[in-house]
Design an enzyme around this catalytic site. Structure first.
Site, PDB file in Angstrom:
ATOM      1  CD  GLU A 298    -123.324 -41.508  51.906  1.00  0.00           C
ATOM      2  OE1 GLU A 298    -124.340 -40.925  51.490  1.00  0.00           O
ATOM      3  OE2 GLU A 298    -122.616 -42.252  51.187  1.00  0.00           O
TER       4      GLU A 298
ATOM      5  CE  LYS B 162    -125.698 -38.993  48.561  1.00  0.00           C
ATOM      6  NZ  LYS B 162    -125.706 -40.415  48.990  1.00  0.00           N
TER       7      LYS B 162
ATOM      8  CB  CYS C  77    -121.879 -40.605  48.587  1.00  0.00           C
ATOM      9  SG  CYS C  77    -121.663 -42.295  47.943  1.00  0.00           S
TER      10      CYS C  77
END
Length: 267
Positions: free
Chosen positions: A40, A110, A151
């Protein structure tokens, strides 16, 4: 199929980060990996104020470098994530996915932003500078469909389940858990999502830099459909390489058919 996660350091120089990714991919070319994953925000220090500064439009220099690496090394490249800016000026935490010819075949923004305030002193608010994505991401390969999340997305079981119901056989997770959440939840969460969905999970994190403003836990990991850890790095720079047996995944799903046993009329 063979997968590789590159646990690399991140510095302030974007060009150097891109070059480092390329050096690692070159280093493992004799292993002939099918999928390579970067961490990331691999191209900029993971701090909210950096994201608008480092952001590029889709097709920009960082995107082009990743496309070139995928084509040169004939790999599927999940290009970690990088800050993306759209025409309206919104900034996203975005993972681009490229095929063996360097064509973009997927893009994940995300969806769940990391806004926390833990009593031990951990405060981080991605929404200060980032806009959330609005969809789950599944893409097609010669091995079948695969999923990508970033994440904090992994903490939401429904998100992984949606990808699996869309046909994903493995989920790749560029991530950067910190020194509070990492020891507590990193391995546990990857095992849980793998077990819940009878799927392989691969998490790729940056290596740890204790001088950084945000310190990564590291520990890039592969978990399998039985909920076991197949491989895991420590906090230092390194490469995780693992053979993935998709036939075993199918066997587990046949022997313990929990996906078929869901009571969708109840939940």
């Amino acid at each position: 199929m063979k997968v590789a996660a590159i646990q690399m350091p991140t510095v302030e120089d974007k060009t150097e980060n891109i070059r480092t990714a390329g050096k690692y991919i070159e280093k493992i070319k004799t292993e002939s990996p099918d999928f390579v994953v970067l961490p990331e925000m691999f191209c900029c220090p993971y701090q909210t104020e950096n994201f608008p500064v480092y952001a590029e439009k889709e097709g920009g220099p960082s995107w082009q470098a990743m496309s070139d690496y995928a084509r040169e090394y004939q790999i599927y490249l999940i290009a970690g994530s990088m800050p993306e800016i759209d025409e309206a000026g919104n900034v996203f935490n975005t993972s681009y996915i490229f095929d063996r010819n360097g064509n973009q075949i997927g893009k994940h923004r995300k969806a769940h932003l990391f806004d926390i305030n833990v009593k031990t002193g951990q405060y981080f608010k991605e929404s200060d500078t980032l806009t959330p994505g609005n969809h789950a991401t599944v893409f097609d390969t010669e091995f079948g469909k695969m999923g990508v999340m970033i994440c904090y997305d992994i903490r939401f079981p429904e998100f992984a389940r949606r990808m699996v119901l869309q046909g994903a056989k493995m989920i790749f997770v560029p991530a950067a858990f910190n020194m509070t959440t990492g020891p507590a939840h990193w391995e546990l969460t990857f095992r849980a999502r793998a077990l819940d969905n009878q799927i392989y999970m691969l998490g790729c994190a940056p290596s740890r830099n204790v001088q950084a403003g945000y310190i990564s836990w590291g520990h890039s990991i592969v978990t399998d459909p039985w909920g076991q850890v197949r491989n895991q790095l420590d906090e230092k720079e390194g490469i995780l390489i693992e053979e993935i047996d998709l036939e075993r995944e199918e066997q587990i799903r046949e022997q313990l058919p929990l996906l078929k046993h869901r009571r969708i009329e109840l939940y």
